[in-house]
Design an enzyme around this catalytic site. Structure first.
Site, PDB file in Angstrom:
ATOM      1  N   GLN A 163      -9.418  -3.951   7.992  1.00 56.26           N
ATOM      2  CA  GLN A 163      -8.511  -3.625   9.087  1.00 56.26           C
ATOM      3  C   GLN A 163      -8.986  -2.416   9.889  1.00 56.26           C
ATOM      4  O   GLN A 163      -8.192  -1.751  10.548  1.00 56.26           O
ATOM      5  CB  GLN A 163      -7.094  -3.371   8.557  1.00 56.26           C
ATOM      6  CG  GLN A 163      -6.440  -4.589   7.935  1.00 56.26           C
ATOM      7  CD  GLN A 163      -4.970  -4.357   7.619  1.00 56.26           C
ATOM      8  OE1 GLN A 163      -4.105  -4.313   8.495  1.00 56.26           O
ATOM      9  NE2 GLN A 163      -4.669  -4.213   6.339  1.00 56.26           N
ATOM     10  N   GLU A 209      -4.836   5.322   5.288  1.00 63.05           N
ATOM     11  CA  GLU A 209      -5.604   4.666   6.360  1.00 63.05           C
ATOM     12  C   GLU A 209      -7.024   5.231   6.456  1.00 63.05           C
ATOM     13  O   GLU A 209      -7.522   5.560   7.541  1.00 63.05           O
ATOM     14  CB  GLU A 209      -4.881   4.821   7.711  1.00 63.05           C
ATOM     15  CG  GLU A 209      -3.453   4.295   7.733  1.00 63.05           C
ATOM     16  CD  GLU A 209      -3.362   2.772   7.727  1.00 63.05           C
ATOM     17  OE1 GLU A 209      -4.416   2.111   7.591  1.00 63.05           O
ATOM     18  OE2 GLU A 209      -2.244   2.245   7.827  1.00 63.05           O
ATOM     19  N   ARG A 232      -0.322 -10.521  10.472  1.00 63.98           N
ATOM     20  CA  ARG A 232       0.989 -10.010  10.913  1.00 63.98           C
ATOM     21  C   ARG A 232       2.074 -11.060  10.678  1.00 63.98           C
ATOM     22  O   ARG A 232       3.260 -10.739  10.706  1.00 63.98           O
ATOM     23  CB  ARG A 232       0.986  -9.678  12.410  1.00 63.98           C
ATOM     24  CG  ARG A 232       0.026  -8.612  12.902  1.00 63.98           C
ATOM     25  CD  ARG A 232       0.051  -7.354  12.100  1.00 63.98           C
ATOM     26  NE  ARG A 232      -0.970  -7.380  11.070  1.00 63.98           N
ATOM     27  CZ  ARG A 232      -1.005  -6.560  10.039  1.00 63.98           C
ATOM     28  NH1 ARG A 232      -0.063  -5.665   9.870  1.00 63.98           N
ATOM     29  NH2 ARG A 232      -1.971  -6.646   9.124  1.00 63.98           N
ATOM     30  N   LYS A 292       0.810  -1.214   0.000  1.00 69.56           N
ATOM     31  CA  LYS A 292       0.000   0.000   0.000  1.00 69.56           C
ATOM     32  C   LYS A 292       0.846   1.269   0.000  1.00 69.56           C
ATOM     33  O   LYS A 292       0.607   2.195  -0.777  1.00 69.56           O
ATOM     34  CB  LYS A 292      -0.920  -0.040   1.220  1.00 69.56           C
ATOM     35  CG  LYS A 292      -1.765   1.202   1.419  1.00 69.56           C
ATOM     36  CD  LYS A 292      -1.229   2.121   2.494  1.00 69.56           C
ATOM     37  CE  LYS A 292      -1.266   1.507   3.866  1.00 69.56           C
ATOM     38  NZ  LYS A 292      -0.862   2.448   4.925  1.00 69.56           N
ATOM     39  N   THR A 293       1.860   1.312   0.852  1.00 69.93           N
ATOM     40  CA  THR A 293       2.680   2.516   0.962  1.00 69.93           C
ATOM     41  C   THR A 293       3.435   2.784  -0.333  1.00 69.93           C
ATOM     42  O   THR A 293       3.567   3.937  -0.762  1.00 69.93           O
ATOM     43  CB  THR A 293       3.670   2.381   2.138  1.00 69.93           C
ATOM     44  OG1 THR A 293       2.944   2.094   3.338  1.00 69.93           O
ATOM     45  CG2 THR A 293       4.457   3.658   2.327  1.00 69.93           C
TER      46      THR A 293
END
Length: 765
Positions: free
Chosen positions: A267, A237, A613, A45-46
């Site tokens: 999320q 986000e 995670r 995403k980043t």
């Protein structure tokens, strides 16, 4: 509006595009109009977001000053700035990139006078906010004990998060805080608080966005200016924004309508602090014709972990839908382990970590993700026993938490009345009207007489040194400890601790606190009681805690991470342990009771976050029994376990502990029952065995002996002596009783005082 530039994969002008997959590239190249990028966990995403920022500049679509990019943390903003600079091979100046709060503050300082502030306004921190509101409540005759300042401030901040000024709070949302504070009075406090902030030329963090909304809604010229200024908006986000932030973004996006929001509805786990998952779910309704791009290729986890996580989250109804996949290996199945109790669970995790460490895996590549902070205690205790270095991420270690230290201070003073530090810590917790003035008097006497603060208090209540209300409160404080100390020989120490915390008002203090962290503090107090049950005596437990507190974390040391699932968002580890998957614990019964289906779906998203995670190994565990309030209770496996796709889960049972194995799947409560029926008493944990013995009345006890302290004989004063007292003035000694003097004061009348508090009057009188 210019047409989007068509870029071919081989276009050498933009070499950075070659590093993107097809979906990421679509997110980068769709520059015009509203775009929602649904970015699953670990899907880059980043990279997509920062490449899009750079691409806007490289293609000439916008100058830095025409782009507004907002994030939730300074860390994310800093990373975004560094990545764009690396992509362009030069720093970028003059653009609007920062957190929601920083951006809102920047806008507000430019136009502060339009809402009655000066541009040099100050932003109050939490302590200052509470102090200011406390003054306002005191002026209104509202006692903090009946309506805690933290609770009132929490309600006000919730209104601000929804973009509601005092005049816009609907009657149905006023609510109130019980019988002590009606909704109408609460709204009046909100209004008075806002007026006082303006008088001080100040605002709190909630005001930054609230005042921005007021500016944009009441000053069309200002909003139009920012419409002209910002050609492109980017939001990171997006699933975590609250209503106020949502309204702010919608107003800004009315200009060019080039808004790109990146987020993951799966999320969204911060509903308890105002985040609204509905904001991302209705994006296409808010922005007709919006392009939705799904990033589903995961670069973090194995196929089995992704399949398990996707199968679980598919049970949520409120989602836009996507399925994570990877070109990497399938990897191990997610392991599911049932254990007898919490102690066995902690031992199992400890053994697994040691095994991974022996095989060369760094401790920093392993993490334990728990639903509540109280769960960390069992693992901390086990790791200390094993000598495994660990860190608690996002919070203090269990025995260092404020409420735990307060409770321990009560227990230390119970066992050792001469423990001055413990006395000081809890004298006015909860508030009893025994503040700094009282403590100063007690210290003065203690130093003069060479005695403890506790003994100083005993002497002080027999005098008139303190105000009558403070003297009565101090006498009650001492009487309570005398009564509790009298129960030591006959009451199991975990039960005694519960009595002490309840009768002192300490438990009620947190029960009445409406702050978001209050329920967690209560859970930690319950876990402290559970911890005590594992020791034969209260003294033995306190000695254990003292030894634990001596351990110092070494900087740079390889350590296992322990954290809550909320704190784990955005992180990744090779191996992730997910303990405590039991009904009531996870999903949280408290959350379900408060918010029903919405809470259940958020709890499921939290489970999804935990699973994703893990890079190569995820291990879920649950216990058949949990120690609650010093008593053992059967536990039922979490409903989330039944929702995991069978083909991607490896079910294990501890055959060394149980006579029954967990065969099949979709067991619900059946596994716990079979485990309980197959377990023999010889396999009980030491903690359970001690609890069983206590239930039979075989508990040990603590012997407390009274201490005899010699008292001064009046410091040389004689009957008839003239003396001077700082508070009561001049007087004459009428009677001596050890270090206590009965004095007839000229103006204050007959009083009992401590000899060290008076001095000879010389020739006076």
């Amino acid at each position: 509006m210019p047409e989007p530039t068509q870029i071919q994969p081989s276009d050498s002008r933009f070499p950075y595009l070659a590093a993107l997959n097809e979906a990421q590239r679509e997110a980068v190249e769709t520059l015009d109009g509203p775009v929602l990028v649904l970015a699953g966990a670990g899907t880059g995403k980043t990279r997509a977001l920062t490449t899009r920022l750079g691409h806007l500049l490289v293609t000439g679509r916008a100058t830095p000053g025409q782009i507004l990019a907002v994030t939730f943390t300074n860390k994310a903003a800093r990373e975004m700035r560094e990545r764009v600079a690396a992509l362009l091979q030069r720093p970028v100046e003059g653009w609007w990139l920062g957190t929601f709060h920083a951006t809102a503050a920047r806008i507000l300082r430019r136009h502060a006078e339009r809402i009655g502030l000066r541009s040099d306004f100050t932003i109050l921190d939490t302590d200052d906010q509470q102090r200011l509101l406390k003054q306002i409540m005191a002026a209104e005759g509202i006692e903090d004990k009946k309506a805690p300042v933290r609770a009132v401030l929490g309600v006000i901040q919730a209104w601000k998060d929804k973009g509601l000024t005092p005049d816009k709070v609907p009657g149905g949302q006023a609510g109130g805080l019980g019988a002590e504070l009606s909704g109408r009075r609460l709204l009046a406090l909100y209004e008075a608080y806002q007026d006082r902030l303006r008088t001080l030329n100040a605002c709190d963090f909630g005001d930054l966005m609230l005042h921005n909304l007021t500016l944009f809604q009441t000053c069309p010229d200002i909003l139009e200016d920012y419409h002209r200024r910002f050609r492109y908006l980017l939001v990171d986000e997006y699933q975590d924004i609250n209503v106020g932030q949502y309204l702010w973004l919608r107003l800004l996006a009315q200009g060019h309508k080039n808004i790109c929001c990146v987020g993951d509805d799966d999320q969204s786990i911060y509903g308890w602090r105002g985040a609204e998952v509905d904001n991302i779910l209705r994006f296409e309704t808010d922005f007709p014709g919006a392009k939705v791009v799904r990033l589903e290729r995961n670069y973090r986890s194995t196929g089995s972990i992704l399949a398990a996580a996707s199968g679980l989250i598919a049970h949520n109804k409120g989602r836009l839908g996507k399925t994570l996949w990877t070109e990497g290996e399938e990897g191990e199945k997610v392991r599911l382990r049932g254990l007898w109790d919490g102690d066995a669970e902690a031992r199992f995790v400890g053994e697994e970590i040691e095994d991974r460490q022996r095989k060369g895996l760094a401790l920093s590549e392993m993490a334990i993700l728990v639903r509540t902070g109280a769960q960390t205690r069992a693992f901390e205790e086990r790791f200390i026993t094993l000598g495994l270095p660990y860190r608690v991420v996002g919070g203090a270690r269990f025995y260092e938490r404020l409420e735990v230290r307060d409770a321990l201070a009560y227990l230390k003073l119970l066992v050792s009345p001469r423990h001055d530090l413990a006395f000081e810590r809890i004298l006015n917790k909860p508030k009893r009207g025994l503040g700094d003035v009282t403590l100063r008097h007690l210290h003065t006497l203690a130093r003069a007489a060479g005695i403890s603060l506790y003994e100083s208090a005993r002497r002080m209540v027999e005098t008139d040194e303190l105000r009558p209300a403070a003297r009565r409160s101090l006498a009650d404080f001492l009487a309570n400890f005398d009564r509790w100390r009298g129960l030591i020989d006959t009451t199991p120490h975990p039960e005694l601790a519960e009595i002490l915390l309840d009768e002192s008002g300490y438990t009620a203090m947190w029960q009445n606190d409406k702050a978001p962290d209050a329920p967690g503090r209560l859970e930690n107090l319950k876990e402290l009681i559970n911890a005590m049950a594992e020791f034969d005596t209260l003294e033995g437990f306190l000695e254990h805690v003292a030894l634990v507190m001596e351990l110092i974390e070494s900087e740079g040391q390889d350590m296992v991470s322990i954290m809550t699932l909320h704190a784990a968002k955005g992180l990744e580890f090779d191996t992730v342990f997910l303990p405590g998957w039991e009904e009531g614990l996870f999903p949280s019964q408290r959350s379900l009771d408060e918010s029903g289906l919405r809470a259940l779906e958020e709890e499921r998203r939290l489970a999804y976050v935990g699973l994703t995670r893990a890079r190569t190994r995820a291990i879920i565990s649950f216990a058949a029994n949990r120690l609650m309030h010093g008593s053992w209770a059967p536990a039922i496996p979490s409903r989330f376990i039944d929702e995991l796709p069978k083909e991607h889960i490896e079910v294990e049972s501890d055959s060394g502990l149980y006579g029954a194995t967990a065969s099949g799947y979709g067991f619900g409560s059946g596994l716990a029952e079979s485990m309980a029926s197959g377990a023999s008493s010889e396999r009980w944990s030491p903690g359970m065995e001690r609890a069983r013995q206590r239930a039979k009345g075989r508990d040990s006890f603590i012997e407390v002996t009274a201490q005899v302290i010699e008292t001064p004989s009046g410091d040389g004063f004689a009957k008839g002596s003239r003396v001077f007292h700082q508070k009561f003035g001049y007087g004459r000694v009428m009677k001596l009783e050890g270090d206590r003097l009965d004095i007839e004061f000229d103006k204050a009348g007959r009083k009992k005082v401590i000899a060290s508090f008076v001095q000879p009057a010389g020739g006076a009188g």
